[in-house]
Scaffold this motif. Structure first.
Motif, PDB file in Angstrom:
ATOM      1  N   GLN A 126      -5.536  53.658  65.302  1.00 52.81           N
ATOM      2  CA  GLN A 126      -5.939  53.981  63.931  1.00 52.81           C
ATOM      3  C   GLN A 126      -6.685  52.810  63.303  1.00 52.81           C
ATOM      4  O   GLN A 126      -6.400  51.649  63.602  1.00 52.81           O
ATOM      5  N   LEU A 127      -7.620  53.108  62.427  1.00 52.36           N
ATOM      6  CA  LEU A 127      -8.346  52.054  61.722  1.00 52.36           C
ATOM      7  C   LEU A 127      -7.402  51.239  60.859  1.00 52.36           C
ATOM      8  O   LEU A 127      -6.592  51.799  60.115  1.00 52.36           O
ATOM      9  N   SER A 128      -7.515  49.907  60.939  1.00 51.48           N
ATOM     10  CA  SER A 128      -6.700  49.037  60.095  1.00 51.48           C
ATOM     11  C   SER A 128      -7.554  48.168  59.174  1.00 51.48           C
ATOM     12  O   SER A 128      -7.095  47.748  58.118  1.00 51.48           O
ATOM     13  N   ARG A 129      -8.795  47.907  59.576  1.00 49.95           N
ATOM     14  CA  ARG A 129      -9.743  47.168  58.740  1.00 49.95           C
ATOM     15  C   ARG A 129     -11.129  47.766  58.940  1.00 49.95           C
ATOM     16  O   ARG A 129     -11.449  48.238  60.030  1.00 49.95           O
ATOM     17  N   LEU A 130     -11.948  47.694  57.872  1.00 52.19           N
ATOM     18  CA  LEU A 130     -13.280  48.276  57.969  1.00 52.19           C
ATOM     19  C   LEU A 130     -14.231  47.571  57.017  1.00 52.19           C
ATOM     20  O   LEU A 130     -13.931  47.376  55.843  1.00 52.19           O
ATOM     21  N   MET A 131     -15.388  47.173  57.540  1.00 43.02           N
ATOM     22  CA  MET A 131     -16.477  46.660  56.727  1.00 43.02           C
ATOM     23  C   MET A 131     -17.739  47.392  57.162  1.00 43.02           C
ATOM     24  O   MET A 131     -18.138  47.316  58.324  1.00 43.02           O
ATOM     25  N   CYS A 132     -18.348  48.132  56.240  1.00 41.25           N
ATOM     26  CA  CYS A 132     -19.470  48.997  56.582  1.00 41.25           C
ATOM     27  C   CYS A 132     -20.816  48.322  56.319  1.00 41.25           C
ATOM     28  O   CYS A 132     -20.965  47.552  55.376  1.00 41.25           O
ATOM     29  N   ASP A 141     -19.713  53.332  63.554  1.00 39.01           N
ATOM     30  CA  ASP A 141     -19.739  53.247  62.091  1.00 39.01           C
ATOM     31  C   ASP A 141     -20.126  54.564  61.417  1.00 39.01           C
ATOM     32  O   ASP A 141     -19.976  54.725  60.209  1.00 39.01           O
ATOM     33  N   ARG A 142     -20.607  55.525  62.178  1.00 36.99           N
ATOM     34  CA  ARG A 142     -21.200  56.697  61.560  1.00 36.99           C
ATOM     35  C   ARG A 142     -20.192  57.531  60.758  1.00 36.99           C
ATOM     36  O   ARG A 142     -20.432  57.837  59.588  1.00 36.99           O
ATOM     37  N   LYS A 143     -19.084  57.882  61.353  1.00 37.21           N
ATOM     38  CA  LYS A 143     -18.133  58.732  60.645  1.00 37.21           C
ATOM     39  C   LYS A 143     -17.357  57.980  59.570  1.00 37.21           C
ATOM     40  O   LYS A 143     -17.358  58.399  58.403  1.00 37.21           O
ATOM     41  N   PRO A 144     -16.660  56.859  59.893  1.00 32.74           N
ATOM     42  CA  PRO A 144     -15.832  56.204  58.867  1.00 32.74           C
ATOM     43  C   PRO A 144     -16.624  55.639  57.701  1.00 32.74           C
ATOM     44  O   PRO A 144     -16.091  55.481  56.607  1.00 32.74           O
ATOM     45  N   CYS A 145     -17.917  55.334  57.910  1.00 30.18           N
ATOM     46  CA  CYS A 145     -18.736  54.753  56.841  1.00 30.18           C
ATOM     47  C   CYS A 145     -19.575  55.801  56.104  1.00 30.18           C
ATOM     48  O   CYS A 145     -20.399  55.453  55.261  1.00 30.18           O
ATOM     49  N   GLY A 146     -19.370  57.065  56.434  1.00 29.76           N
ATOM     50  CA  GLY A 146     -20.020  58.131  55.681  1.00 29.76           C
ATOM     51  C   GLY A 146     -21.474  58.363  56.009  1.00 29.76           C
ATOM     52  O   GLY A 146     -22.187  58.986  55.220  1.00 29.76           O
ATOM     53  N   ASP A 148     -22.437  60.303  58.310  1.00 28.26           N
ATOM     54  CA  ASP A 148     -22.501  61.726  58.633  1.00 28.26           C
ATOM     55  C   ASP A 148     -22.139  62.585  57.432  1.00 28.26           C
ATOM     56  O   ASP A 148     -21.975  63.801  57.562  1.00 28.26           O
ATOM     57  N   GLY A 149     -21.984  61.965  56.257  1.00 24.86           N
ATOM     58  CA  GLY A 149     -21.585  62.677  55.042  1.00 24.86           C
ATOM     59  C   GLY A 149     -20.423  61.972  54.361  1.00 24.86           C
ATOM     60  O   GLY A 149     -19.702  61.180  54.986  1.00 24.86           O
ATOM     61  N   VAL A 150     -20.244  62.236  53.068  1.00 31.62           N
ATOM     62  CA  VAL A 150     -19.178  61.589  52.296  1.00 31.62           C
ATOM     63  C   VAL A 150     -17.825  61.824  52.970  1.00 31.62           C
ATOM     64  O   VAL A 150     -17.514  62.945  53.384  1.00 31.62           O
ATOM     65  N   ILE A 151     -17.027  60.756  53.087  1.00 37.24           N
ATOM     66  CA  ILE A 151     -15.748  60.870  53.777  1.00 37.24           C
ATOM     67  C   ILE A 151     -14.720  59.947  53.148  1.00 37.24           C
ATOM     68  O   ILE A 151     -15.069  58.875  52.625  1.00 37.24           O
ATOM     69  N   LEU A 166     -10.449  54.724  51.596  1.00 36.32           N
ATOM     70  CA  LEU A 166     -11.771  54.300  51.167  1.00 36.32           C
ATOM     71  C   LEU A 166     -12.718  55.490  51.222  1.00 36.32           C
ATOM     72  O   LEU A 166     -12.780  56.188  52.242  1.00 36.32           O
ATOM     73  N   ARG A 167     -13.450  55.715  50.162  1.00 35.56           N
ATOM     74  CA  ARG A 167     -14.452  56.789  50.148  1.00 35.56           C
ATOM     75  C   ARG A 167     -15.836  56.189  50.335  1.00 35.56           C
ATOM     76  O   ARG A 167     -16.268  55.350  49.540  1.00 35.56           O
ATOM     77  N   TYR A 168     -16.533  56.615  51.410  1.00 39.22           N
ATOM     78  CA  TYR A 168     -17.847  56.081  51.739  1.00 39.22           C
ATOM     79  C   TYR A 168     -18.904  57.181  51.726  1.00 39.22           C
ATOM     80  O   TYR A 168     -18.636  58.341  52.043  1.00 39.22           O
ATOM     81  N   ASP A 169     -20.106  56.788  51.359  1.00 39.95           N
ATOM     82  CA  ASP A 169     -21.271  57.655  51.447  1.00 39.95           C
ATOM     83  C   ASP A 169     -22.459  56.811  51.882  1.00 39.95           C
ATOM     84  O   ASP A 169     -22.887  55.911  51.154  1.00 39.95           O
ATOM     85  N   GLN A 170     -22.954  57.059  53.105  1.00 39.16           N
ATOM     86  CA  GLN A 170     -24.094  56.311  53.649  1.00 39.16           C
ATOM     87  C   GLN A 170     -23.865  54.799  53.605  1.00 39.16           C
ATOM     88  O   GLN A 170     -24.728  54.027  53.216  1.00 39.16           O
TER      89      GLN A 170
END
Length: 366
Positions: A126-132, A141-146, A148-151, A166-170
């Motif tokens: 599972q993701l524990s840290r993320l920097m987009c 990076d495509r899915k968790p960083c949005g 492919d669409g807001v996530i 975290l909510r990401y979009d592009q």
């Protein structure tokens, strides 16, 4: 080298030579190091081994002795431990780290001399840290960083407990919510009207209670960055009521308001004017709403103009007059009046420069 012994510390023996130099441990014969020699210089392939002769690290070096191209490290079982690519010693492009079973622990991407993307995973994958990044750089990076669409991407602790959402979009972070070990909201960041809003909470009776809210002036900083120019700041009591509010203009505090827990206004300070004419008008109140004092201050908190203090019944108790600031920014009192609770004038004095006072002639009027 090429099946013959060579002393690599002797420049005369390596001068002009080319080939693969292999170094072995005398007692065991285990391979310890392999280095490529080109025309007397160690350039090209380089491999390092542990004491048991197992490959630990492999890379290619340039004429400056810096890593160039693929750099890899290995676990004792032979599985890949770390892999990245270098440009004259500087990490460039994708970099990945794995555990001894081959599971990905960390993925990153480097460009322009800095890390642009990183993702870390716990033992459950599972993701524990993320920097987009601002733009997609790797498939990871495509899915968790949005991209492919807001996530809404959830981050987990090493035990698998949800720690943040975290909510990401592009690649742009729109909002973030963090939870405590008890699963209660502890912090929140979001965008409102182009401004970063940061909220912190504490736990009261098993519930999350808002403690502070900071709103930043619009800028180019990322959402979770706690630096920048403030637009406003609010603090709250245990029952959710506001206890303090600060308002800023161009980084300068222009309004401060405080409240008692019963909801009554406690203090109000407003900044007016600019430059040497800037003044702070401050009023303080008792918990029953009656005015306790009204004063005017310079930005250096020197009293200026009229200062007033009031009795509990709301009647004026003391009034003082102060000069404008001198060249050093200091002021001094020039006059002082005092009234009793019934409104009778009991003192009317002129205050002299040496600190002494002179009572006005003609008696005291009620």
């Amino acid at each position: 080298m090429n099946g013959k012994a060579i002393n690599i510390s002797n420049g005369a023996e390596t001068a002009g030579q080319s080939g693969l130099v292999r170094c072995r441990e005398d007692d065991t014969g285990h391979l310890q190091r392999e280095q490529e020699l080109r025309n007397g210089k160690f350039v090209g392939l380089e491999r390092m081994y542990d004491r048991e002769g197992r490959l630990q690290r492999e890379r290619t070096v340039n004429e400056k002795g810096n890593s160039q191209g693929r750099v890899a490290e290995f676990w004792p079982n032979g599985k890949l431990r770390r892999e990245e690519f270098a440009e004259n010693g500087r990490t460039q492009g994708a970099a990945r780290r794995f555990d001894a079973t081959g599971r990905v622990e960390r993925v990153a991407f480097h460009g322009d001399g800095q890390e642009l993307f990183s993702a870390e995973y716990n033992a459950q994958g599972q993701l524990s840290r993320l920097m987009c990044p601002r733009n997609s750089v790797l498939p990871e990076d495509r899915k968790p960083c949005g991209f492919d669409g807001v996530i809404d991407t959830v981050l987990h602790t090493h035990t698998g407990r949800p720690a943040a959402q975290l909510r990401y979009d592009q690649g742009r972070l729109l909002s973030a919510t963090e939870w405590s070990a008890d699963g209660i909201v502890s912090a929140q960041q979001l965008m409102q009207d182009g401004r970063r809003v940061h909220r912190s909470f504490y736990t009261e009776g098993g519930k999350s209670v808002l403690r502070e809210e900071r709103v930043y002036a619009p800028d180019e900083r990322t959402l979770r960055d706690s630096r920048g120019t403030l637009h406003s700041q609010r603090r709250y009591g245990s029952t959710g009521q506001i206890t303090e509010q600060r308002t800023f203009a161009e980084g300068r505090e222009v309004l401060l308001e405080r409240w008692y827990l019963n909801g009554a206004l406690r203090e109000r300070s407003a900044l007016t004017g600019t430059g040497d004419q800037a003044r702070l008008r401050r009023e303080q109140f008792r918990d029953d709403g009656t005015l306790a004092l009204r004063e005017m201050l310079t930005t250096e908190h020197q009293p200026v103009g009229t200062q007033q203090y009031f009795h509990d019944n709301g009647r004026l108790a003391v009034e003082e007059q102060y000069t404008d600031p001198d060249v050093r920014g200091r002021t001094r009192a020039t006059a002082r009046k005092q009234w009793d609770e019934a409104g009778k004038l009991v003192a009317d004095d002129i205050l002299l420069e040496d600190g002494s006072r002179q009572r006005k002639a003609g008696g005291l009027d009620s």
